[in-house]
Design an enzyme around this catalytic site. Structure first.
Site, short mmCIF file in Angstrom:
data_model
loop_
_atom_site.label_atom_id
_atom_site.label_comp_id
_atom_site.label_asym_id
_atom_site.label_seq_id
_atom_site.Cartn_x
_atom_site.Cartn_y
_atom_site.Cartn_z
N CYS A 70 -5.76 19.52 114.76
CA CYS A 70 -5.23 18.44 113.94
C CYS A 70 -4.25 17.57 114.73
O CYS A 70 -3.56 18.05 115.63
CB CYS A 70 -4.47 18.98 112.75
N ARG B 79 -8.37 15.30 120.40
CA ARG B 79 -7.95 16.66 120.08
C ARG B 79 -9.01 17.44 119.30
O ARG B 79 -8.96 18.65 119.23
CB ARG B 79 -6.65 16.63 119.26
N TRP C 31 -8.71 19.19 111.65
CA TRP C 31 -9.72 20.12 112.15
C TRP C 31 -9.69 21.29 111.17
O TRP C 31 -8.69 22.01 111.08
CB TRP C 31 -9.34 20.56 113.56
N ASN D 231 -0.16 20.35 110.78
CA ASN D 231 -0.99 20.94 111.82
C ASN D 231 -0.56 22.39 111.92
O ASN D 231 0.62 22.68 112.10
CB ASN D 231 -0.73 20.20 113.15
N GLY D 232 -1.51 23.34 111.81
CA GLY D 232 -1.17 24.76 111.89
C GLY D 232 -1.77 25.52 110.73
O GLY D 232 -2.68 25.02 110.04
N GLU E 2 -17.62 29.24 134.62
CA GLU E 2 -17.15 27.90 134.24
C GLU E 2 -18.33 26.94 134.08
O GLU E 2 -18.36 26.15 133.14
CB GLU E 2 -16.15 27.40 135.31
N LYS F 137 -19.22 24.94 130.61
CA LYS F 137 -19.34 23.47 130.54
C LYS F 137 -20.66 23.09 129.86
O LYS F 137 -20.69 22.19 129.01
CB LYS F 137 -19.31 22.83 131.94
N GLU G 55 -20.60 23.97 125.97
CA GLU G 55 -19.73 23.23 125.06
C GLU G 55 -20.14 21.77 124.85
O GLU G 55 -19.92 21.24 123.77
CB GLU G 55 -18.25 23.38 125.39
N HIS H 282 -28.84 44.25 136.17
CA HIS H 282 -28.44 45.22 135.15
C HIS H 282 -28.68 44.69 133.74
O HIS H 282 -28.09 45.19 132.79
CB HIS H 282 -26.96 45.59 135.35
N LYS I 172 -9.44 20.01 121.51
CA LYS I 172 -8.89 19.95 122.87
C LYS I 172 -7.79 20.99 123.07
O LYS I 172 -7.76 21.67 124.07
CB LYS I 172 -8.37 18.54 123.16
O1 M6R Z 1 -5.11 23.89 127.04
P1 M6R Z 1 -5.60 25.20 127.54
O2 M6R Z 1 -5.91 25.18 129.00
O3 M6R Z 1 -4.70 26.35 127.20
O4 M6R Z 1 -6.98 25.43 126.78
C1 M6R Z 1 -7.72 26.61 126.91
C2 M6R Z 1 -9.11 26.44 126.36
O5 M6R Z 1 -9.07 26.11 125.01
C3 M6R Z 1 -9.87 25.34 127.11
O6 M6R Z 1 -9.92 25.58 128.48
C4 M6R Z 1 -11.32 25.23 126.58
O7 M6R Z 1 -12.04 26.38 126.90
C5 M6R Z 1 -11.98 23.97 127.13
N1 M6R Z 1 -12.70 23.30 126.09
C6 M6R Z 1 -12.92 24.25 128.22
O8 M6R Z 1 -13.58 23.11 128.68
#
Ligand code: M6R
Length: 613
Positions: A2, A27, A73, A99-100, A486, A490, A493, A509, A608
């Protein structure tokens, strides 16, 4: 997650709030709303994008020089017009954005229902505004005091802003475990979840501390108090070091692409002033202050989430390999709930782009309670984690707006490399000659990243070849195993293709069962250690008709004869390969997502900064 933006001052609030909400879109959200005061309070809210809210409001009246806005959100209650914020109190006197998560909302709701309150939405937020109303009416308190007392009865996390039509000269904001920033303009105040909506209006900000409540008034007054003790606090005004251009796409189609292309600069910025190969030194200011404690640490524990956790894994390889200090890497969400053994002999390194991830922040608090020294590697200046840690270093990557983290990842890995080199030298774990060799090569990394970016057309072509495949497997060994994780993250997501990252040797395995002619297997196969082993892994995939896309070192002649596609990256020292090998994986997922018509910067369901557990 949010986003909040609020305004009080001489200007029309609506355009400022809408622009602020657009700035907060990155966000992640699923509905948006605004409340405006102009003699009375009017609330407009809509499921969907900020633009849908703007289209809806365009035919209505939206005057007023005070207002609050929100992007939601969904947590409690599905995304719809009713659950969207702002929420009214029962008597329509107060309106609130949040927010929260209010964890004890159910108990509070039942108690309020007994007092005759009726609720329109399924949200925890509406319960909070009714609670404030109940206290305000029953005890006849001014707004800020009613809010403060209500918050002492709340369990959970919040950043809130409240407006009262009977006290129209003020806005009240408060925070606990969720960020809130006050922007100080010329005769005006802003409140927001982060600095992005403020930067075009002012560079003077106050980061509200945890458990603080602030009142900003039209007459210029500003007061901050502690929620529990009511004690008045002296605010500290920060000067923002951010330019508006950093928040614009600058000609790129998406922020993610812009951020991928910024990496030669952002990696150089992360090194700036911290490395000097000619004089043979690396220095991290944050480490300097605590070196005695760090040198005697029995182990490091790295805590992070998502992409930051992946960079933490690379940190483990770097610090153990170069500085010979034992390292454990933990998901912050697991660490905080599993009664871990942490003592004052440990150093906990918290890694976070946003500096606001709820689980990482909680892990920091836990580590501090247990007496560990806590070091932060953070991007967002002034963020909660940056302020909660004992010491730390910023990666200086500038605002990262794309939800898929790219330049923050390489910034974090750069910082961890500097840290490993610094500790290796100070602890005498590395010869001066070897140290010099590594430093000289490390300085070349930004130029080498630039060379990898120049492969974009080839990577785009490969993306076209595999864009319709439903799955993908990513394999890497050693330093490049976390890069495989990683790369898979990517792709998942932003393109919604199921992808898994694995250590290449683990393929036998289990995952090998998945391989057939439909399975793209992306293998990071640079030519340093275990090269022969990874060549064998590629042969095993080909024997089962998998589609091999190999990231290889320039000049590699073995793998190019076996793999379906090879992407060459410049040669470098083994510990630095992740900074190069991750670039083609970022571009590959970007092009695939674009080809599949996905919204790259705002993928579905993602936020975000994950400010709730
Ligand atoms: O702001 P942060 O680095 O703590 O965020 C951690 C994860 O939420 C963040 O890396 C998330 O996995 C990203 N969407 C990855 O691209």
């Amino acid at each position: 997650m949010c986003g909040i933006v609020a305004y009080i001052g001489p200007k029309e609030a609506y355009p400022l709030l809408m622009k602020g909400l657009q700035r907060l879109e990155y966000r992640g959200y699923d509905s948006a709303g605004v409340a405006l005061f102009n003699g009375d309070i009017r609330v407009y809210k809509k499921k969907g994008k900020v633009q849908e809210l703007a289209d809806y409001v365009s035919t209505l009246s939206y005057e007023g020089t005070m207002g609050i806005g929100h992007t939601r959100w969904a947590t409690h209650g599905e995304p719809d017009d009713i659950n969207a914020h702002p929420h009214f109190s029962g008597n329509r006197r107060l309106v609130l954005v949040h927010n929260g998560i209010i964890e004890n909302y159910d108990v509070l709701k039942k108690a309020l229902e007994k007092e005759g309150h009726h609720f329109e939405s399924q949200t925890d937020t509406e319960v909070l505004v009714h609670l404030i109303e109940e206290i305000q009416t029953r005890e006849n308190l001014p707004l800020e005091e009613a809010v403060r007392v209500a918050l002492t009865r709340v369990v959970g996390a919040y950043a809130i802003v409240v407006m009262d039509k009977q006290e129209p000269g003020k806005l009240v904001g408060a925070r606990k475990a969720s960020p809130l920033v006050i922007g100080i303009g010329e005769g005006e105040y802003f409140l927001a979840s982060d600095a992005t909506p403020l930067i075009e209006h002012t560079k003077k900000v106050i980061y509200l501390n945890d458990q603080e409540i602030a009142v900003v008034e039209r007459n210029g007054d500003l007061q901050i108090k502690k929620i529990d003790s009511n004690e008045v606090q002296t605010p500290f005004i920060h000067e923002l070091d951010m330019e508006i251009e950093a928040l614009e796409k600058g000609g790129y189609d998406y922020f993610m692409l812009k951020e991928i292309y910024e990496q030669p600069d952002t990696i150089a910025d992360a090194m700036r002033g911290r490395i000097n190969p000619r004089e043979n030194w690396v220095r991290l200011g944050g480490l300097e202050k605590i070196y005695e404690q760090i040198a005697n640490a029995q182990r490091f524990i790295i805590a992070a989430c998502g992409t930051s956790w992946h960079s933490g894994l690379i940190g483990e390889y770097l610090i153990e390999d170069l500085a010979r200090i034992p390292v454990e890497v933990e998901y912050a969400s697991e660490l905080r709930y599993r009664n871990p053994i942490i003592t004052d002999k440990d150093v906990v390194i918290a890694i976070s782009q946003s500096g606001e991830t709820a689980d990482t922040l909680a892990a920091v608090e836990l580590a501090k309670e247990k007496g560990a020294l806590v070091y932060g590697i953070v991007n967002v200046v002034g963020s909660s984690i940056a302020r909660a840690t004992d010491s730390g270093s910023y990666i200086h990557a500038g605002p990262e707006i794309g939800v898929a983290s790219t330049k923050a990842f390489t910034g974090q890995v750069t910082l961890l490399t500097l840290m490993a080199l610094d500790l290796a030298q100070r602890r005498g774990e590395i010869s001066e000659t070897r140290f010099q060799e590594l430093l000289t090569e490390f300085k070349n990394i930004p130029d080498k990243v630039q060379k990898v970016l120049e492969k974009n057309q080839q990577i785009k072509y490969i993306a076209g070849e595999i864009q319709d495949k439903p799955n993908a497997l990513y394999l890497g060994r050693g330093y490049n195993f976390p890069v495989a994780l990683e790369g898979a993250l990517k792709l998942k997501e932003i393109s919604y293709i199921h992808a898994e990252g694995y250590p290449a040797a683990e393929m036998k395995h289990g995952p090998i069962a998945l391989i057939d002619e439909q399975m793209p297997v992306i293998v990071i196969a640079t030519n340093r250690s275990a090269y022969d082993k990874i060549v064998s892994n590629i042969q095993e995939v080909k024997a089962r008709k998998g589609i091999v896309i190999a990231i290889v070192t320039e000049g590699d002649e073995t793998i190019s004869h076996i793999a379906d596609h090879t992407i060459e990256i410049p040669d470098t020292e083994e510990p630095f390969t992740p900074l190069l090998s991750v670039i083609p994986l970022q571009l590959l997922s970007y092009y695939i997502a674009v080809m599949r018509g996905c919204n790259v910067d705002q993928p579905r369901n993602l936020a975000k900064s994950v400010t709730v557990e």
